[in-house]
Design an enzyme around this catalytic site. Sequence first.
Site, PDB file in Angstrom:
ATOM      1  N   ARG A   1       0.793  -1.114   0.159  1.00 35.79           N
ATOM      2  CA  ARG A   1       0.135  -0.044   0.055  1.00 35.79           C
ATOM      3  C   ARG A   1       0.765   1.315   0.113  1.00 35.79           C
ATOM      4  O   ARG A   1       0.509   2.429  -0.675  1.00 35.79           O
ATOM      5  CB  ARG A   1      -0.943  -0.080   1.276  1.00 35.79           C
ATOM      6  CG  ARG A   1      -2.204   1.129   1.069  1.00 35.79           C
ATOM      7  CD  ARG A   1      -3.061   0.904   2.281  1.00 35.79           C
ATOM      8  NE  ARG A   1      -4.148   0.180   1.732  1.00 35.79           N
ATOM      9  CZ  ARG A   1      -5.295   0.700   1.124  1.00 35.79           C
ATOM     10  NH1 ARG A   1      -5.501   1.712   0.806  1.00 35.79           N
ATOM     11  NH2 ARG A   1      -6.212  -0.193   0.769  1.00 35.79           N
TER      12      ARG A   1
ATOM     13  N   PHE B   1      -2.205   2.289   6.867  1.00 40.72           N
ATOM     14  CA  PHE B   1      -1.723   0.896   6.409  1.00 40.72           C
ATOM     15  C   PHE B   1      -0.669   0.902   5.468  1.00 40.72           C
ATOM     16  O   PHE B   1      -0.821   0.500   4.239  1.00 40.72           O
ATOM     17  CB  PHE B   1      -3.044   0.209   5.974  1.00 40.72           C
ATOM     18  CG  PHE B   1      -2.593  -1.629   6.072  1.00 40.72           C
ATOM     19  CD1 PHE B   1      -2.739  -2.186   7.114  1.00 40.72           C
ATOM     20  CD2 PHE B   1      -2.555  -2.087   4.584  1.00 40.72           C
ATOM     21  CE1 PHE B   1      -2.434  -3.542   6.976  1.00 40.72           C
ATOM     22  CE2 PHE B   1      -2.280  -3.476   4.660  1.00 40.72           C
ATOM     23  CZ  PHE B   1      -2.463  -4.180   5.853  1.00 40.72           C
TER      24      PHE B   1
ATOM     25  N   THR C   1      -6.279  -4.471  -0.308  1.00 41.78           N
ATOM     26  CA  THR C   1      -5.713  -4.782  -1.623  1.00 41.78           C
ATOM     27  C   THR C   1      -5.889  -6.331  -1.900  1.00 41.78           C
ATOM     28  O   THR C   1      -5.537  -6.757  -2.726  1.00 41.78           O
ATOM     29  CB  THR C   1      -4.053  -4.578  -1.511  1.00 41.78           C
ATOM     30  OG1 THR C   1      -3.605  -4.874  -0.241  1.00 41.78           O
ATOM     31  CG2 THR C   1      -4.322  -2.866  -1.607  1.00 41.78           C
TER      32      THR C   1
ATOM     33  N   GLU D   1      -9.522   5.948   7.425  1.00 40.11           N
ATOM     34  CA  GLU D   1      -7.928   6.238   7.130  1.00 40.11           C
ATOM     35  C   GLU D   1      -7.690   7.613   6.472  1.00 40.11           C
ATOM     36  O   GLU D   1      -6.882   8.155   6.871  1.00 40.11           O
ATOM     37  CB  GLU D   1      -7.226   5.103   6.438  1.00 40.11           C
ATOM     38  CG  GLU D   1      -7.395   3.974   7.346  1.00 40.11           C
ATOM     39  CD  GLU D   1      -7.030   2.759   6.605  1.00 40.11           C
ATOM     40  OE1 GLU D   1      -7.792   2.302   5.549  1.00 40.11           O
ATOM     41  OE2 GLU D   1      -6.146   2.046   6.867  1.00 40.11           O
TER      42      GLU D   1
END
Lengths: 531, 801
Positions: free
Chosen positions: B351, B385, B483, B753
């Site tokens: 990420r 993340f 993902t 996030e």
Amino acid sequence: MEGRTIRFIRRGELVALSNVPPTRTLLELLREDLAATGTKEGCGEGDCGACTVVLGELEGPGDAPRIRYRAINACIRLAHSIDGLALWTVEDLAGPQGELHPAQEAMVQCHGSQCGFCTPGFVMSLFGMYQNHVARGNPVTRELAQQELSGNLCRCTGYRPILDAAQAMAQLPAVAVDEVALVAQLQLLQREASSNVCYLAPASLDGLLAARARHPHAQLVAGCTDVGLWVTKMHREFAQVLDVTRAAELRRVDTQGDRLRIGAAVTLADAFDALVAERPELATFAARFAGLPVRNSGTLGGNIANGSPIGDSMPLLIALRATIVLASTRGERELPLEDFYAGYRQTVLAPDEVLVWIKVPLASPLPSPPPRGEGVTSSPSPAAVGATVVAPSPAGGGSGWGLLRAYKISKRYDDDISAVCLVIEMRLDGRGVVADISIGAGGVAATPARARRTEDLLRGQPWTENAAQQAATMLRQEFQPISDMRASAAYRSQVLGNLVRRFWLETQGTEHINLERVIPELAPQAAGSAA
Amino acid sequence: MNMRATEFTSATGGGPAGPADAGERNLAPATQSPHRATSGGPACGVPRPHESARAQVAGSATYVDDIPEVKGTLHAAPILSTVAHGRLLAVDASAALAMAGVRGVVLADDIPGDPVLATFVHDEPVFARETVNHVGQVIGIVVADSVMQARRAARQVQVQIEPLPAVLSPREAHAAQSYVLPPVTVRRGEPEAALARSAHRLSGQLEVGGQEHFYLEGQVAYALPLEQDQWYIHSSTQHPGEVQHWVAHALGLENNAVTVECRRMGGGFGGKETQAGHMAVWAALAARKFGRPVKLRLDRDDDFLITGKRHPFAYDWEVGFDDAGLVTALKLTMLANCGFSADLSGPVADRAVFHVDNAYFLSDVEIASYRCKTNVQSHTAFRGFGGPQGVIAIEAILGDIARHLGLDPFDVRMRNLYGIEERNVTHYRMKVEDNILHPLLAKLEQTSQYRQRRAAIAAWNANSPVIKRGIAVTPVKFGISFTATFFNQAGALVHVFTDGSVQVNHGGTEMGQGLHTKIMQLVADELGVPFERVRVTPTETGKVPNASATAASSGTDLNGRAAQFAARNIRDNLAAFVCGLDGCGAGAVTFRGGEVITPSTTRSFDEVVKAAYANRIQLWSDGFYRTPKIHYDKTTLTGRPFYYFAYGAACSEVAIDTLTGESRVLAIDILHDVGTSINPAIDIGQIEGGFIQGVGWLTTEQLVWNGEGLLTTHAPSTYKIPATGDVPEHFRIELWPEPNPEDNVFRSKAVGEPPFMLAISVWEALREAASAALAGGAVRMDAPATPENVLRAVTGSLPGG
């Protein structure tokens, strides 16, 4: 075991618990013995505020007593220390039909809780503010809320809604504590003073000194905001505890001649209030000392006797030329504070002695430094606003001036331990010569220290930029700080000298040198718009 | 009937709550911006208080450690390694076993199942065996009658370790080619040739520190033995399904023998995605060994030592650009400090690679990502993340480019934004279809008065010898979806009881983010009943199985849709039933305001439910959702990993003290895109909280490991998350007024996030201020911007530092 009973008032009723070990914390008592799990443990060291509860204590003259409310950390407070007091936890605020208290309702309406784990602590700090401010008809401003909540950490909200809630409490229907009934209950408790052999809390100085002489091995506590961590983090157990904070004589602040006399059992909050009343420019420094729950439990005597090299009160008191009085049944002795420390966490306190008084010379009016240099406006400069008024030196005549500045450098602005603490009090005579100077330093040696060599260098010299530079160099030479998680030795050393530079600039009336006074560059349009 | 709903959609917006009872006073401190009326039903779009708020303020909301203990419950405490790397020779617990209340110890030999945790890479032991790999690694646990007895005894366990050389920094690990997972490189175009052609070139290094989650509720699990070798685990976890899987794996049982429940967490932030599983496994092993319920609640200091943090990163970069600051080539090496095991480091580092572009088109680019193995805690998920570690790299580079060219960094950022018709494909080959960056940034530039303030600050700085100020705007474009494509699925159960009341259960967990509240709103609207008729029940593996972690900001997108579908099934059943009664088509039936309305008759929802039950109509249903459109190739990191992007931008103003390096944040303006907000109060709460948490990451929160690998910032006394005094009074949030163009639930966008990365504006503003102190020069500053790092930046270096 005999005499291990704790009695306190909660929800209008007497709670009496027996067989409580001397090192049981108030938080353990609540969560494990009383199943009152609303109060949370976040850190076990008095730094996050999740365990905040409020204590009520009788204060004032016997014929007109009132309740003093203090938000404190339950995690590092020994349970026995609340004997004879009133206690409120988060479960105790709502009404009989579950009507929320304004401290709670405001949090709900302002969206002050997310995960909710810090919430009981915030609610209790808000309840303390409600009783101490709102209930007395005083507003809670954003600034006050920010200061009084600095000991409560929230990881979810970013605090804005909680600060809103603090300011909104007063708009909700008022809720009052029945103080008349509570006073009567507490007075009754006081008359039935407990005799507790494992947790001694003598009510008088004589009693305290006698107990100290009889029990030299008892663990001395004076607020327990550090000793509490020996229990929670180092897992220490004490067979016997001697608590100095109930000795009536040591809970007072008074004036003796030209000195302010602060009892060793005066809380940090009250001691700083007394110092700030004398020297208003110390307000910021005082507000940055720990969080309110620690200032409400910890005492000035405890902070000094603990002997930590990074406590913030000692550099200040050293610079103010404070003396301390140690007492035992053998008598009293008085010494300059800096002479109390013998080494890292070592003091000259004898096994039968107790620290009883801290004496601080009174401030008396003297002009601030005159504004100088280019760009100085006719309005008071930022430096002048913060300038102190210190007593004229005997040599200085009537035209000298003085300045006291207390600098604290830490990673976080509030509720942090100093990487470097430096306090300078300087008086110049009418000719611009340093008539007197005292410098206290913390975080740069094994003990809180006085910068004697730097003082000697400056005393009698004209206060010039060159003198300030020499002082900065000397100060860096005088201490050999260590590297740790708070800062490197190199940084501490650099900053020591740089703070002398700042002090020089402040004496010159230079503007814009204090971070806390910088305001954002917002055009009126942006500042006034809600969107 | 909820009288408040319509009132709040129109005016009052995010600041105030809709009080639970009509007639209560509304405090409404209108500091945050109004939100627009939506086309949604009466429950969605309303700034409702958190579903647990009233219980939380009353102290009656239950966390794992508050659950009344079953008689016979024992308590556990961990035995920790004091060495960063070494051979584990012997464990002598005799002194501990002799202590009062101590029941015994649990070590690796006591594990009936697999002694290695059921992680993806299968590289992390349940308890250290043969070697220890970081200070704080858990070697075993002591079990005693009380928590303090267990903790005292754990310190008395003598562990003999023969020290081995330890690797403590990612650069050391990279030099030794020590990785937890193989390196990954993403490349497009010809970056070397493009660099050679570029009008200007800059290169640099950057170190960005990690971050402790500091969830206020520390890690905790409570394991209860049930009959016939079944286990019930209360866990403070973002991923009950994984806890179930891990516990079964360690106990050598099938998953059906273990049930895991989580009502709520006292904060998670990614720190309870995998890390919570350890507590549960340890407690379950002890419960099995002693045949008693066992609770394991970590002391805060132990929590710091044991659990992973946000990954610290180190970067080396070289960038080419033209006279206007347009990036023409980029080569970037990212070293992720993963700690001693893989945990989630693979997807985190991925990420980071995906977010190096942030909002900008990178034509010729190569990003090499190394997953460095070090002898520290195994770093893990943390809000963003890896995204923040990707975004900060390009923002730092663009800031450096602007200062190098003497341009306004805002202009350089605008120039590099993704285009609409061209320059719109990411370096991982995903087309950016929903780009709102240009109008969003232009609007924030206006509302924050960025240009005027920047000019005023420059003038102010010219006359200020000690204090310097800085201002910066940075955007964010954050990809929404796990993902790992298969995680993008969710299930829910909705029950309508015969009195018309509704229960909803779903696979997501509540960590304070308001997920349950939003799902109750969605279900209420789907059934046309007042919000108050809906309750949510604790997340439990026995109700909705195989649920993904509540992570990646996806909780509402996934579980909200699943719950909506479950409710829709019931509504369809009820609609078919009343159609039969009234002889109309199903499309003619509406559910609104607690009523079921057909062209001929209006009945109360309760009345319809009662009648439907009597007619044997199913009143409960499951719902299942999987995110459409997404796919990607794990080996080349190319494809469409994200369903959509969430956007935002922040303008931050700061001041620094050039004598001490201290800093203050003076003002913050944020414009953020949540699509159509299901709950503006909750969304604003996420934006504010995420932003301040990001500010902490980049300013006060410093993790310090000493030369022996001991984390010396071990508790809030030494590790400083933001406090009340760090939040400026000028802190304005505005929501972007457009719905999500993708068919996401309620046309909303994920919010957990993305706002975190907006805090990079503070860091860039600090570098602007430092640049002012250096008379416009280049700024080398590592994160976090502690006073020491800022002073180092403005003085070039510290003597001996």
